[in-house]
Design an enzyme around this catalytic site. Structure first.
Site, PDB file in Angstrom:
ATOM      1  N   GLU A   1       1.501  -0.922  -0.150  1.00 53.63           N
ATOM      2  CA  GLU A   1      -0.030   0.139   0.248  1.00 53.63           C
ATOM      3  C   GLU A   1       0.146   1.217  -0.491  1.00 53.63           C
ATOM      4  O   GLU A   1       1.747   1.565   1.238  1.00 53.63           O
ATOM      5  CB  GLU A   1      -0.584   0.268   1.477  1.00 53.63           C
TER       6      GLU A   1
ATOM      7  N   CYS B   1      -2.666   7.813   4.434  1.00 52.38           N
ATOM      8  CA  CYS B   1      -3.121   7.740   2.910  1.00 52.38           C
ATOM      9  C   CYS B   1      -4.045   8.412   2.347  1.00 52.38           C
ATOM     10  O   CYS B   1      -4.181   7.618   0.608  1.00 52.38           O
ATOM     11  CB  CYS B   1      -2.514   6.154   2.780  1.00 52.38           C
TER      12      CYS B   1
HETATM   13  P1  NAP Z   1       8.781   3.563   4.356  1.00 56.60           P
HETATM   14  O1  NAP Z   1      10.179   4.708   4.295  1.00 56.60           O
HETATM   15  O2  NAP Z   1       8.938   3.143   3.138  1.00 56.60           O
HETATM   16  O3  NAP Z   1       8.952   2.441   5.892  1.00 56.60           O
HETATM   17  C1  NAP Z   1       8.264   1.112   5.492  1.00 56.60           C
HETATM   18  C2  NAP Z   1       9.043   0.286   6.266  1.00 56.60           C
HETATM   19  O4  NAP Z   1       9.820  -0.037   4.833  1.00 56.60           O
HETATM   20  C3  NAP Z   1      10.063   0.619   6.809  1.00 56.60           C
HETATM   21  O5  NAP Z   1       9.815  -0.809   7.701  1.00 56.60           O
HETATM   22  C4  NAP Z   1      11.273   0.892   6.528  1.00 56.60           C
HETATM   23  O6  NAP Z   1      12.552  -0.046   7.203  1.00 56.60           O
HETATM   24  C5  NAP Z   1      10.883  -0.361   5.035  1.00 56.60           C
HETATM   25  N1  NAP Z   1      11.734  -0.305   4.153  1.00 56.60           N
HETATM   26  C6  NAP Z   1      11.978   1.341   3.130  1.00 56.60           C
HETATM   27  N2  NAP Z   1      12.447   1.548   2.241  1.00 56.60           N
HETATM   28  C7  NAP Z   1      13.864   0.197   2.317  1.00 56.60           C
HETATM   29  C8  NAP Z   1      14.502  -1.101   1.750  1.00 56.60           C
HETATM   30  N3  NAP Z   1      14.801  -0.028   0.878  1.00 56.60           N
HETATM   31  N4  NAP Z   1      14.699  -1.845   2.103  1.00 56.60           N
HETATM   32  C9  NAP Z   1      14.340  -2.376   2.952  1.00 56.60           C
HETATM   33  N5  NAP Z   1      12.852  -1.832   3.882  1.00 56.60           N
HETATM   34  C10 NAP Z   1      13.038  -0.662   3.632  1.00 56.60           C
HETATM   35  O7  NAP Z   1       8.276   4.655   4.833  1.00 56.60           O
HETATM   36  P2  NAP Z   1       7.387   5.545   5.968  1.00 56.60           P
HETATM   37  O8  NAP Z   1       8.679   6.686   6.224  1.00 56.60           O
HETATM   38  O9  NAP Z   1       7.496   4.719   7.170  1.00 56.60           O
HETATM   39  O10 NAP Z   1       5.430   6.309   5.881  1.00 56.60           O
HETATM   40  C11 NAP Z   1       5.284   6.975   5.235  1.00 56.60           C
HETATM   41  C12 NAP Z   1       5.180   6.492   3.755  1.00 56.60           C
HETATM   42  O11 NAP Z   1       3.755   5.257   4.148  1.00 56.60           O
HETATM   43  C13 NAP Z   1       4.294   8.274   3.379  1.00 56.60           C
HETATM   44  O12 NAP Z   1       5.094   8.293   1.790  1.00 56.60           O
HETATM   45  C14 NAP Z   1       2.637   6.433   2.685  1.00 56.60           C
HETATM   46  O13 NAP Z   1       2.314   7.437   1.341  1.00 56.60           O
HETATM   47  C15 NAP Z   1       2.929   5.603   2.984  1.00 56.60           C
HETATM   48  N6  NAP Z   1       1.691   5.529   3.231  1.00 56.60           N
HETATM   49  C16 NAP Z   1       0.567   4.200   2.583  1.00 56.60           C
HETATM   50  C17 NAP Z   1      -0.342   4.156   3.032  1.00 56.60           C
HETATM   51  C18 NAP Z   1      -1.118   3.187   2.137  1.00 56.60           C
HETATM   52  O14 NAP Z   1      -1.921   2.004   2.573  1.00 56.60           O
HETATM   53  N7  NAP Z   1      -1.112   3.536   0.964  1.00 56.60           N
HETATM   54  C19 NAP Z   1      -0.821   4.226   4.740  1.00 56.60           C
HETATM   55  C20 NAP Z   1       0.568   4.602   5.577  1.00 56.60           C
HETATM   56  C21 NAP Z   1       1.487   5.871   5.186  1.00 56.60           C
HETATM   57  P3  NAP Z   1      12.191   1.338   8.113  1.00 56.60           P
HETATM   58  O15 NAP Z   1      12.116   0.624   9.788  1.00 56.60           O
HETATM   59  O16 NAP Z   1      14.479   0.601   8.363  1.00 56.60           O
HETATM   60  O17 NAP Z   1      12.653   2.546   8.038  1.00 56.60           O
END
Ligand code: NAP
Length: 501
Positions: A260, A297
């Site tokens: 998502e 989101c």
């Molecule tokens: P994120 O930076 O993508 O992190 C999400 C998870 O993925 C974390 O556990 C992160 O690890 C891990 N991760 C990210 N990139 C990675 C990589 N290259 N390799 C390995 N693990 C990786 O997102 P966020 O900052 O937590 O959340 C904000 C984003 O979420 C916003 O852009 C928003 O749009 C989106 N969002 C979407 C929804 C939906 O339902 N569609 C809901 C809420 C939020 P770490 O813990 O080490 O950072």
């Protein structure tokens, strides 16, 4: 009390390296950094657990889900205090979120007890059929095996360790390996303790649930590539999600990645509604856009209105209401800094006017409002990219045909909203087939923030809203992600699964 360690198949395991959480207030806590070896141990234990858990009865799994809910409720104020310290979210929101989390677990318990999700189908044997007889054929959905879950930053309870993805997978009969989100390791730690207790009370194989804390990107990469993992539930950024999706696709045995990701959730305000109640819609939009510092989101980031006096009244009302919203703490410094980068990108786009400006410090956000015309919007594709936070954009169109052109240009969305009066019905009917192809949820005369957890909910949509448009991550239908159909041909009833007899 915090353990500060990982939960691997019933054992709390630490390690030499640690990281701290990033509290919005109070002292930081220390947590062990995850390792690739722990991922391996957790996945092996999950596979072992599948041989019993995957064949447990629906009643046993329902009792387990209800026990987890009971244990989470018992954490009460402790979990609210930790959540508010780590995320800066207000207490009332976290109390509500605890209710949503336990409600989800109980909903899945009821759902599997009913049994409809098995989608059982029967083709009776036709031994006398010519020219060929038909054998007895039965079909039902079976759990896929161990799955990986990435907690979401913005729902530390309802979409994290025991959130929607975990509840759906456990309900289906799949053991879960959670990669804890580094934005709230303390909440994840407490919730994992609740699950651990429930496992012991219910006498379930401990490999059914493990959690590896973050602090190391290699953990997330290892978990999605582990050969014993069969699917991934993820909520997060487009960049992070896409990187992990690509890893899943590049595996020797590719697996589904249910990501998502981002969405700008456009709102089309049709002419009649704009004229009769534009100012009210503007105020309502401001409230929806700034709820939870815009870290939803489903935040409605874009409003499409016909140019003219009515549009000006709508913008004036929204600007006034947004201007009254104080600075709000964001979930992490990283998310705040991404918000300001997004604002910079929009500020730097030709043809975009800044309607409401503000200033704030590193981890807090105040609202921004921008305006542009349909021509400029259509020229600048990146204006359609999500800025995660309380930032709104008004796009003015010359007429409803141009509004439909905007709709046709949209990327995949979680939601699209129409504000309409009865007189707008023709325009709404013309818009519907376009937005139906763009989003997982269409709504009228409301705001998309606030996602009902129910049988009909679809929280998903075409890419980049999600990586799998056939699925939802919220509601009972989300269990489908962790099931696969199996056909049983001429299998004697003495051998068939009980659910098919
Ligand atoms: P994120 O930076 O993508 O992190 C999400 C998870 O993925 C974390 O556990 C992160 O690890 C891990 N991760 C990210 N990139 C990675 C990589 N290259 N390799 C390995 N693990 C990786 O997102 P966020 O900052 O937590 O959340 C904000 C984003 O979420 C916003 O852009 C928003 O749009 C989106 N969002 C979407 C929804 C939906 O339902 N569609 C809901 C809420 C939020 P770490 O813990 O080490 O950072």
């Amino acid at each position: 009390m915090l353990k500060g360690t990982h939960l691997i198949a019933g054992e709390w395991i630490g390690g030499p390296n640690t990281f701290t959480n990033e509290p919005a207030s109070g002292e930081a806590d220390e947590f062990a950094v995850g390792t690739v070896e722990l991922v391996d141990q957790a996945c092996i234990a999950a596979e072992e657990a599948f041989w019993s858990y995957g064949y447990s009865t629906r009643a046993e799994r329902a009792a387990f889900l209800r026990e987890i809910a009971k244990e989470i409720d018992a954490l009460g104020d402790e979990i609210t205090a930790m959540g508010s310290k780590e995320t800066g979210l207000p207490e009332a929101r976290l109390v509500g979120e605890r209710g949503r989390t336990t409600g989800q677990l109980n909903l899945f318990a009821d759902h599997i007890e009913k049994g409809d999700y098995l989608d059982r189908r029967f083709d009776e044997a036709l031994p006398d059929r010519a020219p060929l007889p038909r054998p007895d054929l039965r079909m039902m959905q079976r759990p896929i095996g161990p799955v990986a879950v990435f907690g979401a930053s913005n729902f530390p309870l309802a979409f994290s360790t025991a959130g929607g993805d975990t509840a759906a997978a456990l309900a289906a009969g799949c053991p879960v390996v959670v990669k804890g989100h580094s934005a709230h390791p303390g909440v994840s730690d407490l919730v994992a303790q609740a699950i651990d207790k429930a496992i012991k009370t219910c006498g379930i194989h401990p490999g059914v649930f493990s959690q590896i804390q973050g602090g190391n990107r290699a953990v997330g990469q290892a978990v999605v590539q582990h050969p014993l993992i069969n699917a991934v539930g993820f909520t997060g950024s487009l960049g992070g999600g896409r990187a992990l999706f690509d890893l899943c696709a590049a595996r020797p045995n590719p697996i589904p990645f249910f990501g998502e990701l981002g969405s700008v959730n456009p709102m089309f305000i049709l002419d009649g509604a704009l004229a009769s109640r534009g100012a009210d819609i503007g105020k309502g939009w401001a409230a929806s856009l700034t709820m939870g510092a815009g870290q939803f989101c489903t935040n409605p980031g874009i409003a499409i209105v016909k140019e003219g006096k009515e549009a000006e009244a709508f913008v004036a009302a929204a600007t006034e209401a947004l201007g009254e919203v104080p600075a709000q703490t964001m979930l992490t410094e990283g998310i705040a800094s991404a918000y300001y980068s997004g604002r910079d990108r929009i500020q730097g786009t030709a043809g975009v006017q800044e309607v409401l400006t503000s200033t704030c410090d590193l981890r807090s956000a105040t609202p921004y409002l921008f305006a542009t015309t349909a021509e400029e919007w259509l020229k600048n594709e990146e204006l359609g990219e999500e800025v995660f936070g309380p930032l709104g954009m008004v796009v003015t169109v010359k007429d409803q045909e141009q509004a439909r052109e905007i709709a046709r240009s949209l990327q995949g969305q979680l939601t699209c909203t129409i504000h309409m009066d009865d007189a707008d019905a023709d325009d709404a009917r013309a818009l519907m087939p376009i937005i139906e192809r763009k989003a997982g949820r269409l709504l009228a005369n409301g705001f998309p923030t606030g996602v009902e957890v129910s049988d009909t909910m679809v929280h998903g949509g075409p890419y980049p809203a999600s990586t799998n448009f056939g699925a939802t991550s919220v509601g009972t239908l989300s269990i489908r992600r962790f099931l696969r159909p199996v056909c049983y041909q001429a299998i004697p009833t003495s051998v068939l699964p009980d659910d098919l007899v």
